[in-house]
Design a protein around this motif. Structure first.
Motif, short mmCIF file in Angstrom:
data_model
loop_
_atom_site.label_atom_id
_atom_site.label_comp_id
_atom_site.label_asym_id
_atom_site.label_seq_id
_atom_site.Cartn_x
_atom_site.Cartn_y
_atom_site.Cartn_z
N LYS A 225 86.53 38.30 23.46
CA LYS A 225 86.67 38.73 24.85
C LYS A 225 88.14 39.02 25.10
CE LYS A 225 83.08 35.47 26.38
NZ LYS A 225 82.92 34.78 25.06
N GLU A 226 88.42 40.14 25.72
CA GLU A 226 89.79 40.47 26.07
C GLU A 226 90.19 39.68 27.31
OE1 GLU A 226 91.70 44.66 25.95
OE2 GLU A 226 91.24 44.29 28.08
N LEU A 227 91.22 38.83 27.17
CA LEU A 227 91.66 38.01 28.29
C LEU A 227 92.81 38.64 29.06
CD1 LEU A 227 91.55 34.41 26.77
CD2 LEU A 227 89.74 35.71 27.90
N ALA A 228 93.65 39.43 28.36
CA ALA A 228 94.78 40.05 29.06
C ALA A 228 95.34 41.19 28.22
CB ALA A 228 95.88 39.01 29.32
N VAL A 229 95.90 42.16 28.92
CA VAL A 229 96.68 43.23 28.32
C VAL A 229 98.02 43.23 29.04
CG1 VAL A 229 96.88 45.71 27.96
CG2 VAL A 229 94.64 44.62 27.78
N LYS A 230 99.10 43.19 28.27
CA LYS A 230 100.40 43.01 28.92
C LYS A 230 101.49 43.69 28.09
CE LYS A 230 103.23 39.37 31.04
NZ LYS A 230 103.08 39.89 32.41
N ASP A 231 102.43 44.31 28.76
CA ASP A 231 103.61 44.88 28.11
C ASP A 231 104.74 43.85 28.16
OD1 ASP A 231 102.39 47.28 27.52
OD2 ASP A 231 103.06 48.26 29.36
N LEU A 232 105.29 43.54 26.99
CA LEU A 232 106.34 42.54 26.87
C LEU A 232 107.48 43.11 26.03
CD1 LEU A 232 104.01 39.51 26.09
CD2 LEU A 232 105.29 39.83 28.20
N ILE A 233 108.70 42.73 26.36
CA ILE A 233 109.86 43.26 25.63
C ILE A 233 110.18 42.44 24.39
CG2 ILE A 233 110.86 44.28 27.71
CD1 ILE A 233 112.83 41.94 27.78
N THR A 234 109.55 41.26 24.24
CA THR A 234 109.82 40.41 23.08
C THR A 234 109.43 41.13 21.80
OG1 THR A 234 109.43 38.42 24.38
CG2 THR A 234 109.30 38.20 21.98
N GLU A 235 110.33 41.13 20.83
CA GLU A 235 110.06 41.72 19.51
C GLU A 235 109.99 40.58 18.49
OE1 GLU A 235 109.24 44.61 18.51
OE2 GLU A 235 109.40 45.64 20.44
#
Length: 363
Positions: free
Chosen positions: A319-329
């Protein structure tokens, strides 16, 4: 390739063919074929059998796994060799018969051999990017050979890592990477490995882990560097009974947080309730939802997906719980188990069945 394979390389190639097809081609034959193709002297004739050509074609075409008995019973007509020949060799030009120095099968076999060797070296180059560990071997040398490193080792509990056969057992020991001005970040027996690619899928599969005490949790941790002070992202299955003074039922949750690093405050962006222990105590069958738990992080550039699967069977859907853009590499991925900085919470085992790391296309 610019030169024939060595004995060691031909043995590696032999193992690759066997692992992918279930069929065996002798390493000496593979070595001889490579000398026939790339050596300076080709006095000895090489004529691969149709069965050998079929095995090489299976390898190149990524055919389903089989074995010699099954192939003899069901596919004695060697379909993959003829499929390969029809699909890729229709336009191959062969010199006139009077001038032809090699049998047609030898020429075609050479083409398949070169394709197979090229695929082998490509696969070898991708091995560090796509990795699976089912923890059937948990000795120190195996971990080292597979690219794992154990950070902040607790010898007493690390010695118990093979408590259950064909799995890795970690324990919810004191520690956390949650920022705290009174305590330095620390996670014991943190199993860590490098992430050599930008776009990937990391997946952790656990069995029968039912967190039941304050801050008990286990999961995946992405780190910008090998320091726990670095920016990080983590997803875990854990226990929660803290609601800011409000009275609410205790819960088992999937939680995901991102931490900027250097002691800055984290952000919780997933708080998904899996189970209410008090309700499950009245209906114990509900604990079956924690028989198998899988957590997955997918990264493509700065775009992340976080997924969870759980239930009685190992193949329950994600199940997809979240979609998020993050700058952490992130540069490292780690498997962890902890109980925070609470002394009274019991230390419990966490059975890890499988870890998967796969490269994803970045486009």
């Amino acid at each position: 390739m610019k030169q024939p394979v060595s004995e060691t390389e031909s043995k590696l190639f032999y193992n690759q063919i066997w692992e992918h097809t279930g069929l065996s081609i002798g390493w000496r034959s593979l070595k001889n074929y490579s000398f026939y193709v790339l050596g300076n002297e080709n006095e000895k004739q090489e004529n691969p059998s149709i069965a050998t050509l079929d095995a090489l074609a299976r390898y190149v075409l990524k055919a389903p796994y089989t074995n010699e008995v099954t192939r003899k019973n069901n596919e004695a007509h060697h379909p993959y060799w003829f499929l390969y020949r029809e699909r890729y060799l229709e336009k191959v030009e062969v010199a006139p018969k009077a001038k032809n120095r090699f049998p047609v099968f030898a020429v075609l076999g050479i083409i398949i051999l070169i394709s197979g060797i090229a695929l082998y070296w490509w696969y070898k180059s991708q091995a560090a990017l796509s990795f699976t560990d089912d923890f059937k071997r948990t000795d120190e040398q195996s971990f080292q050979n597979k690219g794992w490193q154990v950070v902040n080792k607790n010898d007493e509990y690390w010695m118990k890592r093979n408590s259950l056969a064909n799995s890795l057992t970690l324990f919810t020991l004191p520690g956390d990477n949650w920022p705290d001005t009174s305590s330095a970040p620390s996670i014991q027996n943190l199993l860590i490995r490098k992430l050599p690619q930008n776009c990937f899928k990391a997946e952790l599969q656990m069995e029968s882990f039912i967190p039941a005490g304050e801050w008990q949790q286990a999961g995946l941790l992405l780190l910008a560097d090998s320091s726990l002070n670095s920016p990080s992202i983590r997803i875990s299955l854990g226990y929660n009974d803290f609601f800011g003074g409000n009275q609410q039922p205790k819960e088992v949750i999937v939680q995901a947080i991102s931490t900027p690093g250097n002691g800055e405050k984290p952000e919780e962006f997933i708080h998904f309730k899996v189970l209410a222990p008090d309700s499950a105590a009245e209906k114990p069958v509900l604990f079956g939802n924690l028989k198998h738990t899988a957590l997955r992080i997918e990264k493509q550039g700065r775009h992340y997906r976080f997924l969870y699967a759980g239930g009685l069977t190992v193949n329950d859907a994600f199940k997809e719980l979240a979609v998020k853009d993050l700058i952490t590499e992130p540069r490292y991925v780690a498997i962890f188990a902890l109980k925070g900085r609470v002394k009274d919470t019991p230390v419990v085992p966490v059975v890890i069945r499988k870890f998967i790391l796969q490269q994803l296309p970045c486009d």
